[in-house]
Design an enzyme around this catalytic site. Sequence first.
Site, PDB file in Angstrom:
ATOM      1  N   HIS A  60     -61.758  81.633 -77.316  1.00 30.20           N
ATOM      2  CA  HIS A  60     -62.671  81.043 -76.325  1.00 30.20           C
ATOM      3  C   HIS A  60     -62.230  81.314 -74.884  1.00 30.20           C
ATOM      4  O   HIS A  60     -62.992  81.042 -73.949  1.00 30.20           O
ATOM      5  CB  HIS A  60     -62.778  79.522 -76.520  1.00 30.20           C
ATOM      6  CG  HIS A  60     -63.433  79.116 -77.795  1.00 30.20           C
ATOM      7  ND1 HIS A  60     -64.669  79.579 -78.181  1.00 30.20           N
ATOM      8  CD2 HIS A  60     -63.013  78.299 -78.802  1.00 30.20           C
ATOM      9  CE1 HIS A  60     -64.991  79.051 -79.364  1.00 30.20           C
ATOM     10  NE2 HIS A  60     -63.994  78.279 -79.766  1.00 30.20           N
ATOM     11  N   ASP A 117     -62.123  77.733 -89.921  1.00 29.22           N
ATOM     12  CA  ASP A 117     -62.861  76.483 -89.754  1.00 29.22           C
ATOM     13  C   ASP A 117     -64.300  76.549 -90.255  1.00 29.22           C
ATOM     14  O   ASP A 117     -65.056  75.581 -90.098  1.00 29.22           O
ATOM     15  CB  ASP A 117     -62.808  76.000 -88.291  1.00 29.22           C
ATOM     16  CG  ASP A 117     -62.936  77.114 -87.271  1.00 29.22           C
ATOM     17  OD1 ASP A 117     -63.242  78.258 -87.662  1.00 29.22           O
ATOM     18  OD2 ASP A 117     -62.735  76.840 -86.077  1.00 29.22           O
ATOM     19  N   ASP A 119     -64.055  83.285 -87.207  1.00 33.79           N
ATOM     20  CA  ASP A 119     -63.970  81.860 -86.870  1.00 33.79           C
ATOM     21  C   ASP A 119     -65.395  81.286 -86.833  1.00 33.79           C
ATOM     22  O   ASP A 119     -66.334  81.989 -86.473  1.00 33.79           O
ATOM     23  CB  ASP A 119     -63.294  81.708 -85.503  1.00 33.79           C
ATOM     24  CG  ASP A 119     -62.965  80.262 -85.151  1.00 33.79           C
ATOM     25  OD1 ASP A 119     -61.784  79.886 -85.285  1.00 33.79           O
ATOM     26  OD2 ASP A 119     -63.889  79.527 -84.747  1.00 33.79           O
TER      27      ASP A 119
HETATM   28 ZN   LIG Z   1     -63.149  77.698 -84.357  1.00 34.67          ZN
END
Ligand SMILES: [Zn+2]
Length: 307
Positions: A129, A247, A166
């Site tokens: 991110h 995740d 992800d």
């Molecule tokens: Zn993540």
Amino acid sequence: MNPFAYITHPDCARHEIAPGHPEQPARIASVDAALRGAPEIAAALSAIEAPLAEPDSLCLAHDPDYVSTLLKLEPAPGEFIRLDPDTAINSYSLDAARRAAGAVMHAVDEVVLGKTARAFCNVRPPGHHAERDKAMGFCLFNSIAIGALHAIQQHGLQRVAVIDFDVHFGNGTSDILRDHGNILLLSSCQYPLYPLDEVPVAGRSEINIILPPESDGNAFREAAVSQWFSALEAYAPQLVLISAGFDAHADDPLAGLNWQADDYAWVTSEIVRLTGAAHGIVSSLEGGYNLDALGQCALAHVQALIA
Ligand SMILES: [Zn+2]
């Protein structure tokens, strides 16, 4: 040649965002214990200590003012300095983030120089991110983007594939690498979910698989076959970098997809199969916040990576 390089650092388990935060130090130990519990992997696990990435290397992917501003922060022991609503640092965090980037760079060196063909970096904070000039979403420095640009600048590679599975969109990696002439960027993410306000627009060399909440691993597999694999095979990457977030697992508390450990084994095996002509594959931990599921998925991923 070593069959496998496993790179980590104790500082990665000392960085903390806040007491009780799901992006927690125990994630490193969960992954480590799961890998060490598998005899075929434990035999190949001589941990390499991640080097500290130098500021110049961080500036491969980040604005120099951003890097120098961040590196001047000096939280006192026990103090947390908040950088955005989701992101904070303690006294270990900046070294941990430099180790995470250093791990990926070192892994790239090992693979490109033919010392190993596969590497896994058990590091945190995650990085995908982090944008060119912004920390966000638990991330400080974009380790995968730094590793990719290091491979291009230091080793002269022409074709680097970056694959991010992800569950959250890797906005930082897209911000830094999109439309780079030497990068193919393949990502998958749940939408709607952080950090997306809208569906990301694909770039010239960027393919994003968008998955609705509650979709399972089969939906991802069908999308990967139809959207990723022919592009990946045709690109014939010289190096593959994986942003390995776990995740999307059904038990993860921060997202709503229903993947299982088998799905990570499958996608990893397919990446290995489709990119056999590359120097190799470097994978680095991103998300994954249920400690049991994280260990299981990381194990499935690494087993497939070194099979
Ligand atoms: Zn993540």
